[in-house]
Scaffold this motif. Sequence first.
Motif, PDB file in Angstrom:
ATOM      1  N   THR A 146      38.595  11.426   4.776  1.00 13.50           N
ATOM      2  CA  THR A 146      37.813  12.126   5.800  1.00 13.50           C
ATOM      3  C   THR A 146      38.690  12.894   6.778  1.00 13.50           C
ATOM      4  OG1 THR A 146      37.906  10.197   7.247  1.00 13.50           O
ATOM      5  CG2 THR A 146      36.024  10.323   5.715  1.00 13.50           C
ATOM      6  N   LEU A 196      40.181  11.334   9.071  1.00 11.51           N
ATOM      7  CA  LEU A 196      40.035  10.576  10.315  1.00 11.51           C
ATOM      8  C   LEU A 196      40.463   9.121  10.139  1.00 11.51           C
ATOM      9  CD1 LEU A 196      36.569  12.121  11.190  1.00 11.51           C
ATOM     10  CD2 LEU A 196      38.622  12.342  12.609  1.00 11.51           C
ATOM     11  N   TRP A 239      30.568  12.342  15.122  1.00 15.82           N
ATOM     12  CA  TRP A 239      30.380  10.921  14.801  1.00 15.82           C
ATOM     13  C   TRP A 239      29.796  10.138  15.959  1.00 15.82           C
ATOM     14  CZ3 TRP A 239      34.996  13.614  14.277  1.00 15.82           C
ATOM     15  CH2 TRP A 239      35.841  13.564  15.389  1.00 15.82           C
ATOM     16  N   PRO A 286      26.266   9.980  13.551  1.00 17.21           N
ATOM     17  CA  PRO A 286      27.197   9.497  12.532  1.00 17.21           C
ATOM     18  C   PRO A 286      26.668   9.647  11.105  1.00 17.21           C
ATOM     19  CG  PRO A 286      26.278   7.662  13.800  1.00 17.21           C
ATOM     20  CD  PRO A 286      25.863   8.915  14.498  1.00 17.21           C
ATOM     21  N   CYS A 342      27.667  13.063  10.073  1.00 16.63           N
ATOM     22  CA  CYS A 342      29.118  13.111   9.884  1.00 16.63           C
ATOM     23  C   CYS A 342      29.508  12.428   8.572  1.00 16.63           C
ATOM     24  CB  CYS A 342      29.798  12.444  11.084  1.00 16.63           C
ATOM     25  SG  CYS A 342      31.586  12.565  11.056  1.00 16.63           S
ATOM     26  N   CYS A 343      28.924  11.242   8.304  1.00 15.90           N
ATOM     27  CA  CYS A 343      29.222  10.552   7.042  1.00 15.90           C
ATOM     28  C   CYS A 343      28.742  11.374   5.845  1.00 15.90           C
ATOM     29  CB  CYS A 343      28.555   9.180   7.008  1.00 15.90           C
ATOM     30  SG  CYS A 343      29.460   7.874   7.835  1.00 15.90           S
ATOM     31  N   ARG A 373      31.419  14.133   5.408  1.00 10.51           N
ATOM     32  CA  ARG A 373      32.800  13.716   5.139  1.00 10.51           C
ATOM     33  C   ARG A 373      32.940  12.673   4.026  1.00 10.51           C
ATOM     34  NH1 ARG A 373      34.782  16.867   8.387  1.00 10.51           N
ATOM     35  NH2 ARG A 373      36.913  16.531   7.688  1.00 10.51           N
ATOM     36  N   LYS A 374      31.810  11.999   3.670  1.00  9.36           N
ATOM     37  CA  LYS A 374      31.920  10.970   2.634  1.00  9.36           C
ATOM     38  C   LYS A 374      30.932  11.171   1.469  1.00  9.36           C
ATOM     39  CE  LYS A 374      33.604   7.062   5.333  1.00  9.36           C
ATOM     40  NZ  LYS A 374      33.306   5.677   5.736  1.00  9.36           N
ATOM     41  N   PRO A 411      37.299   6.738  14.638  1.00  9.36           N
ATOM     42  CA  PRO A 411      36.278   6.719  15.692  1.00  9.36           C
ATOM     43  C   PRO A 411      35.192   5.667  15.455  1.00  9.36           C
ATOM     44  CG  PRO A 411      36.565   8.942  14.792  1.00  9.36           C
ATOM     45  CD  PRO A 411      37.302   8.012  13.898  1.00  9.36           C
ATOM     46  N   CYS A 412      35.050   5.179  14.255  1.00 12.25           N
ATOM     47  CA  CYS A 412      33.930   4.292  13.917  1.00 12.25           C
ATOM     48  C   CYS A 412      34.391   2.898  13.516  1.00 12.25           C
ATOM     49  CB  CYS A 412      33.100   4.902  12.795  1.00 12.25           C
ATOM     50  SG  CYS A 412      32.482   6.538  13.221  1.00 12.25           S
ATOM     51  N   TRP A 429      30.838   1.220  13.225  1.00  8.75           N
ATOM     52  CA  TRP A 429      29.781   1.917  13.968  1.00  8.75           C
ATOM     53  C   TRP A 429      29.178   0.967  15.017  1.00  8.75           C
ATOM     54  CZ3 TRP A 429      29.697   1.792   8.510  1.00  8.75           C
ATOM     55  CH2 TRP A 429      30.179   2.947   7.909  1.00  8.75           C
TER      56      TRP A 429
HETATM   57 FE1  SF4 Z   1      32.331  10.396  10.492  1.00 13.37          FE
HETATM   58 FE2  SF4 Z   1      32.545   7.895  11.386  1.00 13.37          FE
HETATM   59 FE3  SF4 Z   1      31.354   8.403   9.041  1.00 13.37          FE
HETATM   60 FE4  SF4 Z   1      34.008   8.690   9.344  1.00 13.37          FE
HETATM   61  S1  SF4 Z   1      32.809   6.781   9.446  1.00 13.37           S
HETATM   62  S2  SF4 Z   1      32.663  10.085   8.279  1.00 13.37           S
HETATM   63  S3  SF4 Z   1      34.103   9.511  11.454  1.00 13.37           S
HETATM   64  S4  SF4 Z   1      30.648   8.995  11.098  1.00 13.37           S
END
Ligand code: SF4
Length: 242
Positions: free
Chosen positions: A72, A74, A116, A120, A123-124, A127-128, A208-209, A224
């Motif tokens: 990610t 991050l 996030w 979130p 964001c997930c 990024r995932k 961040p999570c 989270w």
């Molecule tokens: Fe974004 Fe957090 Fe999910 Fe990572 S875990 S992709 S920073 S929301």
Amino acid sequence: MLTYANYSDSPLNHEEPSASDPTKGAQGILNWAYQTYGDSLVYACSFGAESMVMIDLIANVKPDAKLVFLDTGLHFQETYDLIDEVKEKYPKLDIVMKEPSLTVDEQREQYGSALWSRDPNQCCYIRKIKPLEEVLSGATAWISGLRRAQSPSRANTDFINKDDRFESVKVCPLIHWTWDDVWNYIKDHQLPYNSLHDENYPSIGCIPCTSKVLDNEDERAGRWANFNKTECGLHVAPQSAK
Ligand code: SF4
């Protein structure tokens, strides 16, 4: 070949692991999975504690197996350091660092800063989930390190699962393992692991999570922590994720 449609009929899902099997059925399921799906089988590896066990068991069957890490952008430096250690210990593994289509800076430009902390799930997804969808578009099955004891949402996981999220088959060899089983294996086999585990981070994801947990807290309580969210969305049906 076992397929998406008939997975639940598999007798493998109804077998209790033999008391004499220290891997609680995991090695047998991995042998079966690589025989069945061959090179199209992908291990989505988080490089958490379970991953260290899984990598070691996979290396017994298929030393050049394909692993995908959802990078990610991050993650903790400790996680990247661990990946380097794993590459050294298992040099034949095909470790793919799968990145999202947006860099962290591009995401900030499009969605504002710290997505996030506001959304979130979105964001997930960026990024995932989307990156894993791309990886699995060419795969018939994937491996995950889910354990039944990890959380109530994982208590009904089988060895072989229909995966509605990615229209695939999800193979989960570690369903019968406890947290202690994982750590006993890591110590007995002197496997590398993320040094953050020694600082009260049982489950490690993006910076961040991820937070430390208290001694009496659930092992996923640090993920989270300020949101009503326990999963990134990889293990839930599509309607639950954006
Ligand atoms: Fe974004 Fe957090 Fe999910 Fe990572 S875990 S992709 S920073 S929301």
